[in-house]
Scaffold this active site. Structure first.
Site, PDB file in Angstrom:
ATOM      1  N   ILE A 138       0.857  -1.195   0.000  1.00 23.84           N
ATOM      2  CA  ILE A 138       0.000   0.000   0.000  1.00 23.84           C
ATOM      3  C   ILE A 138       0.890   1.241   0.000  1.00 23.84           C
ATOM      4  O   ILE A 138       1.778   1.385   0.851  1.00 23.84           O
ATOM      5  CB  ILE A 138      -0.922   0.000   1.236  1.00 23.84           C
ATOM      6  CG1 ILE A 138      -1.779  -1.275   1.261  1.00 23.84           C
ATOM      7  CG2 ILE A 138      -1.797   1.248   1.246  1.00 23.84           C
ATOM      8  CD1 ILE A 138      -2.321  -1.622   2.635  1.00 23.84           C
ATOM      9  N   LYS A 139       0.636   2.096  -0.983  1.00 24.06           N
ATOM     10  CA  LYS A 139       1.475   3.292  -1.120  1.00 24.06           C
ATOM     11  C   LYS A 139       0.702   4.493  -0.571  1.00 24.06           C
ATOM     12  O   LYS A 139      -0.439   4.746  -0.978  1.00 24.06           O
ATOM     13  CB  LYS A 139       1.767   3.483  -2.605  1.00 24.06           C
ATOM     14  CG  LYS A 139       3.069   4.153  -2.935  1.00 24.06           C
ATOM     15  CD  LYS A 139       3.304   4.003  -4.447  1.00 24.06           C
ATOM     16  CE  LYS A 139       4.452   4.825  -4.919  1.00 24.06           C
ATOM     17  NZ  LYS A 139       4.540   4.791  -6.398  1.00 24.06           N
ATOM     18  N   VAL A 140       1.336   5.204   0.360  1.00 21.92           N
ATOM     19  CA  VAL A 140       0.717   6.408   0.936  1.00 21.92           C
ATOM     20  C   VAL A 140       1.709   7.559   0.811  1.00 21.92           C
ATOM     21  O   VAL A 140       2.916   7.348   0.797  1.00 21.92           O
ATOM     22  CB  VAL A 140       0.322   6.197   2.424  1.00 21.92           C
ATOM     23  CG1 VAL A 140      -0.727   5.101   2.572  1.00 21.92           C
ATOM     24  CG2 VAL A 140       1.545   5.890   3.286  1.00 21.92           C
TER      25      VAL A 140
END
Ligand code: G3P
Length: 217
Positions: A82-84
């Site tokens: 998951i890229k934040v």
């Protein structure tokens, strides 16, 4: 150094994957837009092809929204990362999602202090953007070296994922500094094979071979 491919172009990923050049994939909203595909559909296709981490980016700006989107994206496959973004909300989301045992890639990093915070928040990967720093006359590779030193000083396990790579030279510099991963567009990875002396030498061999009149098969 692990090679990630920075694209949502499935055919381009496949070509490099068949050569064993793909340890993972990174995508972002711009790359999804460029692919013209549905995010869940194209990401599932990539995850089925590449066993390594595949980054899919959230688009909410608040922590709760990022967490909800991250959990939804994680349903696509076990190898989803998951890229934040590296905002305060992104760090809050990183802490929660990594605490749930999920891989988190904190992106849009432009300073060593940001990278330090991401490591403290449990990021699996930190993505410093070297090309965009070069664009404003700041040496992006200096940032990679600074983060390498800081992470090594304190044995942080967060991996440095050099991003916004624009040239084969960036790949070499990232490897020399000791970045854990470099993510690059397919054309940059392919350009690493090029050398003018290879082309020149091959031309000379071909010219001489033609003069022998022989064939091998
Ligand atoms: O890895 C991040 C990348 O997608 C951004 O690259 O060239 O748009 O700065 P660039």
């Amino acid at each position: 150094m692990k090679f990630f491919v920075d694209t949502a172009d499935v055919d381009a990923i496949r070509e490099l994957h068949e050569l064993g050049m793909v340890d993972g994939v990174t995508t972002n909203p711009s790359l999804i837009m460029k692919s013209g595909r549905d995010i869940k559909e194209v990401t599932a296709e990539i995850c089925a092809m590449v066993p390594g981490p595949v980054s899919a980016e959230t688009v909410a700006l608040d922590a709760d929204g990022m967490i909800a989107e991250g959990r939804e994206l994680a349903k696509i496959a076990d190898n989803i990362t998951i890229k934040v973004p590296l905002t305060w909300a992104g760090l809050q989301a990183c802490k929660v999602l990594s605490g749930e045992g999920r891989m988190v890639n904190v992106t849009l990093c432009f300073s060593a202090n940001q990278a330090l915070l991401a490591a403290k928040a449990g990021a699996t990967f930190i993505s410093p953007f070297v090309g965009r720093l070069d664009d404003i006359n700041i040496d992006g590779m200096d940032l990679i070296a600074e983060i390498r030193q800081i992470y090594d000083n304190y044995d942080f396990s967060t991996e440095i994922l050099t991003a916004s790579i624009r040239s084969a030279n960036h790949m070499k510099e990232a490897a020399l500094i000791g970045a854990d991963v470099a993510t690059a567009p397919p054309n940059v990875i392919k350009a690493m094979a090029n050398h003018v002396l290879t082309d020149k030498g091959l031309d000379a061999f071909m010219a001489d071979w033609a003069k022998t009149g022989q064939s091998i098969v």
